[in-house]
Write a protein that holds these residues in place. Structure first.
Motif, mmCIF file in Angstrom:
data_model
loop_
_atom_site.group_PDB
_atom_site.id
_atom_site.type_symbol
_atom_site.label_atom_id
_atom_site.label_comp_id
_atom_site.label_asym_id
_atom_site.label_seq_id
_atom_site.Cartn_x
_atom_site.Cartn_y
_atom_site.Cartn_z
ATOM 1 N N MET A 1 0.911 -1.183 -0.079
ATOM 2 C CA MET A 1 -0.043 -0.008 -0.121
ATOM 3 C C MET A 1 1.086 1.129 -0.128
ATOM 4 N N ASP A 2 0.862 2.251 -0.908
ATOM 5 C CA ASP A 2 1.524 3.240 -1.070
ATOM 6 C C ASP A 2 1.226 4.324 0.044
ATOM 7 N N ARG B 1 0.258 7.539 0.088
ATOM 8 C CA ARG B 1 -1.055 8.304 -0.156
ATOM 9 C C ARG B 1 -2.336 7.233 0.369
ATOM 10 N N VAL B 2 -2.466 6.243 -0.264
ATOM 11 C CA VAL B 2 -3.535 5.340 0.105
ATOM 12 C C VAL B 2 -3.502 4.966 1.604
ATOM 13 N N ARG B 3 -2.481 4.604 2.415
ATOM 14 C CA ARG B 3 -2.454 4.600 3.973
ATOM 15 C C ARG B 3 -2.777 5.837 4.484
ATOM 16 N N GLY B 4 -2.679 6.887 4.056
ATOM 17 C CA GLY B 4 -3.254 8.280 4.587
ATOM 18 C C GLY B 4 -4.475 8.457 4.544
ATOM 19 N N TRP B 5 -5.110 7.996 3.433
ATOM 20 C CA TRP B 5 -6.495 8.245 3.264
ATOM 21 C C TRP B 5 -7.059 7.312 4.204
ATOM 22 N N ILE B 6 -6.716 5.920 4.078
ATOM 23 C CA ILE B 6 -7.363 4.868 4.893
ATOM 24 C C ILE B 6 -7.080 5.344 6.296
ATOM 25 N N GLU C 1 -9.781 6.911 11.489
ATOM 26 C CA GLU C 1 -9.437 7.727 12.785
ATOM 27 C C GLU C 1 -10.522 7.075 14.016
ATOM 28 N N GLY C 2 -10.027 6.887 15.271
ATOM 29 C CA GLY C 2 -10.856 6.555 16.227
ATOM 30 C C GLY C 2 -11.760 5.260 16.049
ATOM 31 N N SER C 3 -11.514 4.425 15.235
ATOM 32 C CA SER C 3 -12.256 3.299 14.917
ATOM 33 C C SER C 3 -11.665 1.998 15.788
ATOM 34 N N GLY C 4 -10.319 2.023 16.071
ATOM 35 C CA GLY C 4 -9.692 1.147 16.575
ATOM 36 C C GLY C 4 -8.886 0.069 15.602
ATOM 37 N N ASN C 5 -9.173 0.450 14.313
ATOM 38 C CA ASN C 5 -8.676 -0.256 13.356
ATOM 39 C C ASN C 5 -7.251 0.360 12.613
ATOM 40 N N THR C 6 -6.535 -0.481 11.926
ATOM 41 C CA THR C 6 -5.465 0.243 11.332
ATOM 42 C C THR C 6 -5.282 -0.146 9.875
ATOM 43 N N PRO C 7 -4.780 0.738 9.142
ATOM 44 C CA PRO C 7 -4.687 0.541 7.513
ATOM 45 C C PRO C 7 -3.889 -0.685 7.202
ATOM 46 N N ALA D 1 -13.592 5.782 3.813
ATOM 47 C CA ALA D 1 -13.483 6.782 2.708
ATOM 48 C C ALA D 1 -12.600 7.977 2.932
ATOM 49 N N GLY D 2 -11.414 8.087 2.062
ATOM 50 C CA GLY D 2 -10.692 9.188 2.343
ATOM 51 C C GLY D 2 -10.262 9.770 1.007
#
Length: 114
Positions: free
Chosen positions: A1-2, A4-9, A14-20, A60-61
């Motif tokens: 994952m590049d 840019r995509v990592r940043g959008w995800i 944010e705040g969900s407890g999940n990671t990219p 969505a980001g």
């Protein structure tokens, strides 16, 4: 994952407890579906119940243009996979955008860790 995509995800999660990285693993194994645009991305999954198969977007980001451009692609992808509904989970700010694209608000989602 590049990056840019990592940043959008990451911003979408944010705040969900999940990671990219967890989302990327789900994309690689086919659990999740990544929809790309030069200015953003969306991540979705299928949810099945006795009455419906739903294309559910949960991350969505990027720009609003990216979200608007991806909408028809995601809906077509859902139809291709026999979905009869589409839904999205997101922050309250998405409601105005969603209404403009034919989505209706549903009952609030509630959750807790168990």
């Amino acid at each position: 994952m590049d990056a840019r995509v990592r940043g959008w995800i990451a911003s979408a999660l944010e705040g969900s407890g999940n990671t990219p990285e967890e989302i990327w693993q789900g994309v690689q194994t086919g659990i999740y579906h990544l929809f790309m645009h030069p200015e953003g991305c969306m991540v979705g999954e299928f949810i099945e119940s006795p009455r419906h198969k739903v294309m559910h977007i949960f991350a969505a980001g990027g720009t609003l243009k990216a979200m608007s451009d991806l909408g028809p692609t995601i809906e077509a992808f859902g139809r291709l996979h026999n979905c009869d509904m589409a839904c999205a989970t997101g922050r309250k700010g998405w409601l105005r955008y969603a209404r403009k694209h034919g989505y209706q608000p549903a009952d609030p989602v509630i959750w807790k860790e168990i």
